[in-house]
Scaffold this motif. Structure first.
Motif, PDB file in Angstrom:
ATOM      1  N   HIS A 183      63.360  42.938  40.874  1.00 57.37           N
ATOM      2  CA  HIS A 183      61.979  42.457  40.872  1.00 57.37           C
ATOM      3  C   HIS A 183      61.133  43.273  39.906  1.00 57.37           C
ATOM      4  O   HIS A 183      60.301  42.725  39.168  1.00 57.37           O
ATOM      5  CB  HIS A 183      61.389  42.538  42.281  1.00 57.37           C
ATOM      6  N   ALA A 184      61.354  44.585  39.876  1.00 60.18           N
ATOM      7  CA  ALA A 184      60.586  45.442  38.978  1.00 60.18           C
ATOM      8  C   ALA A 184      60.864  45.090  37.520  1.00 60.18           C
ATOM      9  O   ALA A 184      59.956  45.084  36.684  1.00 60.18           O
ATOM     10  CB  ALA A 184      60.922  46.911  39.242  1.00 60.18           C
ATOM     11  N   PHE A 185      62.124  44.793  37.211  1.00 59.23           N
ATOM     12  CA  PHE A 185      62.462  44.416  35.831  1.00 59.23           C
ATOM     13  C   PHE A 185      61.800  43.100  35.453  1.00 59.23           C
ATOM     14  O   PHE A 185      61.200  42.983  34.377  1.00 59.23           O
ATOM     15  CB  PHE A 185      63.982  44.317  35.664  1.00 59.23           C
ATOM     16  N   ASP A 186      61.925  42.089  36.316  1.00 60.58           N
ATOM     17  CA  ASP A 186      61.307  40.792  36.021  1.00 60.58           C
ATOM     18  C   ASP A 186      59.792  40.932  35.903  1.00 60.58           C
ATOM     19  O   ASP A 186      59.168  40.311  35.035  1.00 60.58           O
ATOM     20  CB  ASP A 186      61.665  39.779  37.108  1.00 60.58           C
ATOM     21  N   PHE A 187      59.201  41.745  36.768  1.00 55.67           N
ATOM     22  CA  PHE A 187      57.760  41.988  36.736  1.00 55.67           C
ATOM     23  C   PHE A 187      57.379  42.631  35.398  1.00 55.67           C
ATOM     24  O   PHE A 187      56.442  42.199  34.715  1.00 55.67           O
ATOM     25  CB  PHE A 187      57.379  42.904  37.902  1.00 55.67           C
ATOM     26  N   GLY A 188      58.100  43.680  35.024  1.00 55.70           N
ATOM     27  CA  GLY A 188      57.796  44.373  33.781  1.00 55.70           C
ATOM     28  C   GLY A 188      58.003  43.494  32.560  1.00 55.70           C
ATOM     29  O   GLY A 188      57.224  43.554  31.597  1.00 55.70           O
ATOM     30  N   LEU A 189      59.047  42.667  32.589  1.00 50.42           N
ATOM     31  CA  LEU A 189      59.307  41.758  31.477  1.00 50.42           C
ATOM     32  C   LEU A 189      58.169  40.759  31.321  1.00 50.42           C
ATOM     33  O   LEU A 189      57.709  40.485  30.196  1.00 50.42           O
ATOM     34  CB  LEU A 189      60.636  41.034  31.723  1.00 50.42           C
ATOM     35  N   ASP A 190      57.680  40.226  32.438  1.00 50.53           N
ATOM     36  CA  ASP A 190      56.531  39.312  32.380  1.00 50.53           C
ATOM     37  C   ASP A 190      55.288  40.011  31.844  1.00 50.53           C
ATOM     38  O   ASP A 190      54.514  39.420  31.078  1.00 50.53           O
ATOM     39  CB  ASP A 190      56.236  38.746  33.778  1.00 50.53           C
ATOM     40  N   VAL A 191      55.100  41.270  32.234  1.00 47.31           N
ATOM     41  CA  VAL A 191      53.938  42.025  31.755  1.00 47.31           C
ATOM     42  C   VAL A 191      54.017  42.238  30.250  1.00 47.31           C
ATOM     43  O   VAL A 191      53.017  42.068  29.523  1.00 47.31           O
ATOM     44  CB  VAL A 191      53.837  43.379  32.491  1.00 47.31           C
ATOM     45  N   ILE A 192      55.192  42.603  29.756  1.00 51.38           N
ATOM     46  CA  ILE A 192      55.348  42.829  28.314  1.00 51.38           C
ATOM     47  C   ILE A 192      55.147  41.536  27.533  1.00 51.38           C
ATOM     48  O   ILE A 192      54.393  41.498  26.543  1.00 51.38           O
ATOM     49  CB  ILE A 192      56.733  43.438  28.012  1.00 51.38           C
ATOM     50  N   ILE A 193      55.804  40.465  27.947  1.00 52.97           N
ATOM     51  CA  ILE A 193      55.670  39.187  27.241  1.00 52.97           C
ATOM     52  C   ILE A 193      54.222  38.695  27.311  1.00 52.97           C
ATOM     53  O   ILE A 193      53.645  38.247  26.317  1.00 52.97           O
ATOM     54  CB  ILE A 193      56.613  38.121  27.830  1.00 52.97           C
ATOM     55  N   GLY A 194      53.615  38.804  28.501  1.00 50.76           N
ATOM     56  CA  GLY A 194      52.215  38.377  28.644  1.00 50.76           C
ATOM     57  C   GLY A 194      51.281  39.217  27.806  1.00 50.76           C
ATOM     58  O   GLY A 194      50.334  38.699  27.198  1.00 50.76           O
ATOM     59  N   GLY A 195      51.527  40.528  27.753  1.00 51.66           N
ATOM     60  CA  GLY A 195      50.691  41.395  26.937  1.00 51.66           C
ATOM     61  C   GLY A 195      50.799  41.076  25.460  1.00 51.66           C
ATOM     62  O   GLY A 195      49.795  41.076  24.730  1.00 51.66           O
ATOM     63  N   LEU A 196      52.014  40.808  24.997  1.00 51.08           N
ATOM     64  CA  LEU A 196      52.199  40.426  23.593  1.00 51.08           C
ATOM     65  C   LEU A 196      51.507  39.100  23.300  1.00 51.08           C
ATOM     66  O   LEU A 196      50.872  38.921  22.248  1.00 51.08           O
ATOM     67  CB  LEU A 196      53.695  40.319  23.283  1.00 51.08           C
ATOM     68  N   ARG A 197      51.619  38.160  24.225  1.00 54.14           N
ATOM     69  CA  ARG A 197      50.970  36.857  24.045  1.00 54.14           C
ATOM     70  C   ARG A 197      49.452  37.010  23.970  1.00 54.14           C
ATOM     71  O   ARG A 197      48.798  36.410  23.104  1.00 54.14           O
ATOM     72  CB  ARG A 197      51.362  35.941  25.212  1.00 54.14           C
ATOM     73  N   ASP A 198      48.896  37.845  24.860  1.00 52.81           N
ATOM     74  CA  ASP A 198      47.442  38.070  24.848  1.00 52.81           C
ATOM     75  C   ASP A 198      47.006  38.762  23.566  1.00 52.81           C
ATOM     76  O   ASP A 198      45.931  38.462  23.019  1.00 52.81           O
ATOM     77  CB  ASP A 198      47.029  38.911  26.056  1.00 52.81           C
ATOM     78  N   ARG A 199      47.819  39.689  23.076  1.00 53.68           N
ATOM     79  CA  ARG A 199      47.469  40.387  21.835  1.00 53.68           C
ATOM     80  C   ARG A 199      47.436  39.412  20.661  1.00 53.68           C
ATOM     81  O   ARG A 199      46.571  39.504  19.784  1.00 53.68           O
ATOM     82  CB  ARG A 199      48.467  41.516  21.575  1.00 53.68           C
ATOM     83  N   LEU A 200      48.393  38.477  20.647  1.00 63.97           N
ATOM     84  CA  LEU A 200      48.391  37.468  19.590  1.00 63.97           C
ATOM     85  C   LEU A 200      47.133  36.597  19.666  1.00 63.97           C
ATOM     86  O   LEU A 200      46.522  36.288  18.640  1.00 63.97           O
ATOM     87  CB  LEU A 200      49.639  36.581  19.713  1.00 63.97           C
ATOM     88  N   ARG A 201      46.756  36.196  20.866  1.00 64.30           N
ATOM     89  CA  ARG A 201      45.569  35.370  21.023  1.00 64.30           C
ATOM     90  C   ARG A 201      44.323  36.110  20.549  1.00 64.30           C
ATOM     91  O   ARG A 201      43.465  35.520  19.883  1.00 64.30           O
ATOM     92  CB  ARG A 201      45.414  34.965  22.487  1.00 64.30           C
ATOM     93  N   THR A 202      44.240  37.395  20.889  1.00 67.48           N
ATOM     94  CA  THR A 202      43.093  38.187  20.449  1.00 67.48           C
ATOM     95  C   THR A 202      43.068  38.295  18.937  1.00 67.48           C
ATOM     96  O   THR A 202      41.997  38.170  18.296  1.00 67.48           O
ATOM     97  CB  THR A 202      43.164  39.599  21.077  1.00 67.48           C
ATOM     98  N   LYS A 203      44.223  38.539  18.347  1.00 69.02           N
ATOM     99  CA  LYS A 203      44.312  38.656  16.902  1.00 69.02           C
ATOM    100  C   LYS A 203      43.919  37.355  16.219  1.00 69.02           C
ATOM    101  O   LYS A 203      43.174  37.343  15.242  1.00 69.02           O
ATOM    102  CB  LYS A 203      45.747  39.048  16.515  1.00 69.02           C
ATOM    103  N   GLN A 204      44.435  36.239  16.756  1.00 73.97           N
ATOM    104  CA  GLN A 204      44.115  34.946  16.175  1.00 73.97           C
ATOM    105  C   GLN A 204      42.633  34.608  16.346  1.00 73.97           C
ATOM    106  O   GLN A 204      42.026  33.974  15.483  1.00 73.97           O
ATOM    107  CB  GLN A 204      45.005  33.862  16.805  1.00 73.97           C
ATOM    108  N   GLY A 205      42.047  35.051  17.481  1.00 73.08           N
ATOM    109  CA  GLY A 205      40.613  34.819  17.691  1.00 73.08           C
ATOM    110  C   GLY A 205      39.759  35.559  16.700  1.00 73.08           C
ATOM    111  O   GLY A 205      38.726  35.047  16.238  1.00 73.08           O
ATOM    112  N   HIS A 206      40.182  36.770  16.333  1.00 69.87           N
ATOM    113  CA  HIS A 206      39.443  37.550  15.350  1.00 69.87           C
ATOM    114  C   HIS A 206      39.545  36.953  13.959  1.00 69.87           C
ATOM    115  O   HIS A 206      38.617  37.081  13.139  1.00 69.87           O
ATOM    116  CB  HIS A 206      39.972  38.996  15.309  1.00 69.87           C
ATOM    117  N   LEU A 207      40.660  36.259  13.692  1.00 65.95           N
ATOM    118  CA  LEU A 207      40.834  35.656  12.374  1.00 65.95           C
ATOM    119  C   LEU A 207      40.164  34.310  12.256  1.00 65.95           C
ATOM    120  O   LEU A 207      39.950  33.819  11.135  1.00 65.95           O
ATOM    121  CB  LEU A 207      42.346  35.500  12.074  1.00 65.95           C
ATOM    122  N   ALA A 208      39.825  33.713  13.399  1.00 64.65           N
ATOM    123  CA  ALA A 208      39.203  32.371  13.360  1.00 64.65           C
ATOM    124  C   ALA A 208      37.787  32.413  12.813  1.00 64.65           C
ATOM    125  O   ALA A 208      37.087  33.396  12.917  1.00 64.65           O
ATOM    126  CB  ALA A 208      39.207  31.795  14.789  1.00 64.65           C
TER     127      ALA A 208
END
Length: 208
Positions: A183-208
């Protein structure tokens, strides 16, 4: 007396013996390796250059034991999940090897290939520059930590009888050790993937 059908020593035999020693005690030495195989220490140098090469052979061995399926770099989230899980599983099978391998540069082509897959997936997602290496370093730390967590004792946290109520409440819901680790691994994997996804959205928002 006839000669043995198979030689006592080979690169494969050296790698196997070294991995056995690491699994047993957490390290190996050339004298112990020679004794384990049943040859002289000098004969080992006829097959490998020394400890550093043996460690790279071990790195290759644990990754090659159970190769992961090819990944589609364009599907970056799924690619990262496959690669991170494969890396975690490799070290989880031989957790005592991890502290030895993190002390030297990664050179094995097959292992470098995994990092190439990570870099290509991150580039396909939209990351560039130093963010790619930063993401890879974060993934590395998480995968190694998750592997060591799977090798941890059943009781990781053992607070005293008095106090620490929040931790005790959390531990009461943690479940059995293996279930907690998964459970800890799946939780951490979701956190990493979600964090990367959010970082991309923030980056794309700044470029818009």
């Amino acid at each position: 007396m006839g000669r043995p059908l198979l030689p006592l020593i080979s690169v494969e035999a050296i790698t196997t013996a070294a991995l056995d020693l690491v699994d047993e005690s957490g390290d190996f030495s050339l004298p112990k390796l020679a004794r384990r195989i049943g040859v002289s220490q000098s004969s080992i140098y006829n097959h490998v250059s020394g400890r550093e090469e043996i460690l790279e052979l071990l790195r290759h061995r644990i990754i090659a034991e159970e190769p992961h399926a090819p990944v589609d770099h364009g599907q970056w989230e799924e690619a990262l999940r496959v690669l991170i899980r494969a890396y975690r599983d490799a070290f989880a099978r031989h957790p005592r090897l991890a502290p030895l391998l993190v002390l030297q540069s990664i050179k094995d082509p097959d292992v470098i290939g995994m990092y190439e897959d990570l870099a290509r997936a991150l580039e396909a997602a939209g990351f560039g520059g130093r963010d790619v290496v930063s993401a890879i370093s974060t993934i590395d730390s998480f995968a190694l930590g998750a592997a060591l967590d799977l090798a941890a004792p059943d009781v990781v946290w053992d607070p005293p009888a008095d106090g620490y109520p929040a931790l005790k409440r959390a531990l009461s819901d943690a479940g059995p050790a293996q279930e907690r680790g998964r459970h800890a691994f799946d939780f951490g994997l979701d956190v990493i993937i979600g964090g990367l996804r959010d970082r991309l959205r923030t980056k794309q928002g700044h470029l818009a």
